[in-house]
Every structure is written in C-alpha cells, then in structure tokens.
Design a protein around this motif. Sequence first.
Motif, short mmCIF file in Angstrom:
data_model
loop_
_atom_site.label_atom_id
_atom_site.label_comp_id
_atom_site.label_asym_id
_atom_site.label_seq_id
_atom_site.Cartn_x
_atom_site.Cartn_y
_atom_site.Cartn_z
N SER A 70 53.69 95.30 32.88
CA SER A 70 52.50 96.07 33.22
C SER A 70 51.38 95.69 32.27
N THR A 125 49.37 99.64 37.10
CA THR A 125 49.93 98.56 37.90
C THR A 125 51.20 98.05 37.22
N LYS A 127 54.56 95.29 37.76
CA LYS A 127 55.13 94.15 38.48
C LYS A 127 56.64 94.17 38.28
N THR A 137 54.47 94.13 43.37
CA THR A 137 53.48 94.81 42.54
C THR A 137 53.29 96.21 43.09
#
Length: 153
Positions: A70, A125, A127, A137
Amino acid sequence: MRRRAVLTAATLTGSLVLAGCSGSGSGSSAAELSVSRPYMPQPVSADMAAGFLTITNKGAAKDELTSVTSNAAGQVTMHSTMGGAMEEKSAFLIPAHGQLVFKSGGNHLMFDKLKRKPRQGQTVTVKLTFAKSGPLTVEMPVKSATYNPSTGH
C-alpha cells in the motif's frame, strides 16, 4: 512444404484446444478471485493500522495470497490469530471454490510505518499479489475506530 506447415499448425491448434479441455470439466481450471468487504478501522496510533477484507475464489484451482502493499504504509504484513496468539504469515491459501477471510480477531493485515494517519471517510489503496493469479488493487474505505461489519457501525 506448404501442406506440411498447414498440417503442423492444425495439429498444434488441436493439441492446444484439447489441453484447454482437461480438468474438472466445469469452467476454468484457474482461480477466479474477487474481493469484498474491505475496510480499515480508523487507527488510534499514528504509525500502525489494521485492515480487513474477504477474498473469494469461484475457480476450480487454489491460489495463494503472497504479499500486500500500500502506498499509505512503509510495510504491510499478513497475520493469523489462533488461540489469542498472533503470528506473521508469508502467504495464505485461498482454496478452490472457497474464501480467505481477514476479520477482527482472526486473520488480518497490519499496516506499519504509516505515511499519514488515515481518517474516517478516506480510502487506502491496497495491492494484493497472488502466486498464480494477476494482482488485484482494492480501495479500502476507512471506517470509525469501533466499526463492526456485522452491525454496520
């Protein structure tokens, strides 16, 4: 020469089609991953936070979650909790036709060395990287520090 090339191409194409048909016979023999219910409780400390989500595999093959990153944290680690003891894990299995659940009191993500303290109403966000499938994502909403997904508060 031309006829031999055409026959070779036809044989190769037929082999590829048959290879694609092997397996369980119902759908793809790959993992089919999706993410639901992601959230991060607003952290109480300025440098650490937890994250939760569910990864569902509708495919006929298992996969593994191998890492999480992140841009909001210097490091994201994965942990399991069994009998009150927390243990860092390098990977988590996602069974075929099954789920991997990260929830309060169980498996969870730890965001260390936060670059900024996430506030309720913002998103983080994340991943997710897997052993076989492509990365996913996810936008993880930041909820209140006392948020409980079963009650919605």
